[in-house]
Design an enzyme around this catalytic site. Sequence first.
Site, PDB file in Angstrom:
ATOM      1  N   ASP A 144       0.755  -1.276   0.148  1.00  0.00           N
ATOM      2  CA  ASP A 144      -0.194  -0.031   0.009  1.00  0.00           C
ATOM      3  C   ASP A 144       0.911   1.226   0.161  1.00  0.00           C
ATOM      4  OD1 ASP A 144      -2.409   1.687   0.501  1.00  0.00           O
ATOM      5  OD2 ASP A 144      -3.268  -0.161   1.057  1.00  0.00           O
ATOM      6  N   HIS A 209      -3.956   6.253   2.310  1.00  0.00           N
ATOM      7  CA  HIS A 209      -4.607   5.170   1.967  1.00  0.00           C
ATOM      8  C   HIS A 209      -4.145   3.744   2.711  1.00  0.00           C
ATOM      9  CE1 HIS A 209      -5.487   1.680  -0.624  1.00  0.00           C
ATOM     10  NE2 HIS A 209      -6.565   2.561  -1.259  1.00  0.00           N
ATOM     11  N   SER A 545     -10.906  -0.596  -2.327  1.00  0.00           N
ATOM     12  CA  SER A 545      -9.885  -0.642  -1.412  1.00  0.00           C
ATOM     13  C   SER A 545     -10.309  -0.835   0.156  1.00  0.00           C
ATOM     14  CB  SER A 545      -9.181   0.591  -1.412  1.00  0.00           C
ATOM     15  OG  SER A 545      -8.202   0.807  -2.534  1.00  0.00           O
TER      16      SER A 545
END
Length: 770
Positions: A144, A209, A545
């Site tokens: 990530d 994220h 996601s």
Amino acid sequence: MKGLSFFSSMVLFLLCISFMTETEAGLRNGDGVYIVYMGSASSAANAYRAQILINTMFKRRANDIVHTYKHGFTGFAARLTAEEAKVIAKKPGVVSVFPDPNYQLHTTHSWDFLKYQTAVKIDSGPPSSPASDGSYDTIIGLLDTGIWPESESFTDKDMGPVPSRWKGTCMEAKDFNSSNCNRKIIGARFYKSPEDDSEYFTTRDVIGHGTHTSSTAAGSAVENASYYGVASGTAKGGSPNARIAMYKVCNPGGCAGSSILAAFDDAIADGVDVLSLSLGAPSYARIELNTDPIAIGAFHAVEQGILVVCSAGNDGPSDGTVVNTAPWIMTVAANTIDRDLESDVVLGGNKVIKGEGIHFGNVSKSPVYPLIHGKSAKSADASEGSARTCDYGSLDQEKVKGKIVLCENFDGSSYASSARDEVKSKGGIGCIFVDDKTRAVASGYGTFPTTVIDSKEAAEIFSYINSTKDPVATILPTVTVEKFTPAPSVAYFSSRGPSSITRSILKPDITAPGVAILAAWTGKDTSISLEGKPPSQFNVISGTSMAAPHVTAVASLIKSLHPTWGPSAIRSAIMTTATQTNNDKGLITTETGATATPYDTGAGELSTTASMQPGLVYETTATDYLNFLCYYGYNISTIKTISKSVPANFTCPADSKLDLISTMNYPSIGISGYKGNENKTVSRTVTNVGGDGVAVYTVSVETPPGFSIQVTPEKLQFTKDGEKLTYQVTASAADAVSLKKDVFGALTWSNAKYKVRSPIVISSETSTTN
């Protein structure tokens, strides 16, 4: 050179001379970064060939080597000219050579909702489980954007020592040192992409994220978490006792395929149990398996016993947009939860129109602001269509100033955020955006009052505007509505099946919460901050996601209960216990209200409890995957190079073809290439893991329209735990006519304690998905 004969060594020496002759006239500055994939790392020949290529080609070009791969698979990434890449591709032992792709992130309360949704609840673990007390520490690896270690979600309070089997590291950087790792974050690596600035050479998350996905999967519980009061509650990961290993492969410019492969290679050596990826290629790319870094890395991870969970992509709701569809990957779609972030419109006369959005505007709660349609506020040189959507530069400042503007996504390509920006720039007070597609997905709009409504709700506003001389309105601040119905529904953005690889494997595999998910964020992101307030430590975002780490967490919990289970058994447990109904006791629907199909949801929505004890599991074997490669068109020589698990006597079936992929021992059943006048039979093998020893299961079938399904035998009688039994499924059409569209059904094996369900999809060479 262990294991190589003198003759083989001489051949490789001559290979080097040949390579040097062919490339010595090539350009040394290179055309770009290429990935050279050379198959399994367990082969001494593969490793030796890779080292020969590197030593001979880069003897004076060490800086052109970007990454080398040696743990789970063999190869390297390097700066090459196109001609050099062509030369290397022809060399023995090279499976593929391809330009380094750039992948993108799949982002655009949830755990309590999943527990509430679960259809089957079992109180205690099976007595046969060697770790039913959860004593096996699972390690979740995430590829990530990095992690924000100071977040409360990553405290290691009350956690035991780091598992002794862990072989990873905590890479230091200017803003990240070894003390940033603890008993929760036990690993942190970053990868230097050739195009990255040095400021990104750190595992620290600058995007948010990776922090969000990590805390969703394995974050410690944080009470009173919210995004400035919105979506307030306890933020918690689904597997809060799991350890986290972050592999930073993404930066603001994207996620380099060469870095993704390097992370897979390290994660295999480090000793993770589950890998989670919330990123992928765009659906239109149609990347082949041997040039897809995720498919390549995942194959070797699964060979090493690591489950790989990937997001399905955000290119929905169009058919055939699902990505990360290799059969060794668990592919996750996204759905809504029973929490709505509501921002209503109040019209004159106090008529309330429900809307969706996150904003913190400071406006009157009474409808005192003039209301105008974008078309009526058109600037002189703008088209009527652009004014309706409130495109950039389409509105007249004098007509908009001090008003709330109604904008429409009538062409399907406009966004509320763009309309908001145009209205705000022209002095407007607020923006009401009409969009059926995004109505159920709350986005953030900062302090400017903005809300999204659907066309049915908009009809009431249009009627009001057209019947009132001086229409007025206001947009209320966002409120959190709990126990919203119906939920779940499929998120509009969630990519849909069928897979572009083959219709014989149903994709996506499962759906999980991915809309308006609250989780940890970076601690210094001023872009999401409200004026005069410190940056929020949490954020609410949406995407597949966000769905993938929900499944990752459940997989981690299953692994902690059943540490001897392999990736396919865990995947089977999740798929066969999924739910198909919503909290209104109806079937799960799509964003349009239509009943969802397995192309939308896979096997259904994730269950957090039934999946811990599935009763039966479908174990997809190494031979299944080898046969898949045969059916897909790879020859035996290439397969032996790719895989470390090829038995000495393995050969590809003589009649290898795509339709035979249906015979893989997969938890769902896909029958493709149906011709309309035939019976098609596939077999499946299930393993008894119920813990009761003797067990009897009977089958029930939800028959696809126009077909009959025969299951033989109709009863499975197990005499002990671990026993495997096989059954056949025969599909035949009621009428010998061509199949015009794909059809769906299911079969369920059940007894008094368990229900084990497998979706069925049947397609022909000419059938469509709708």
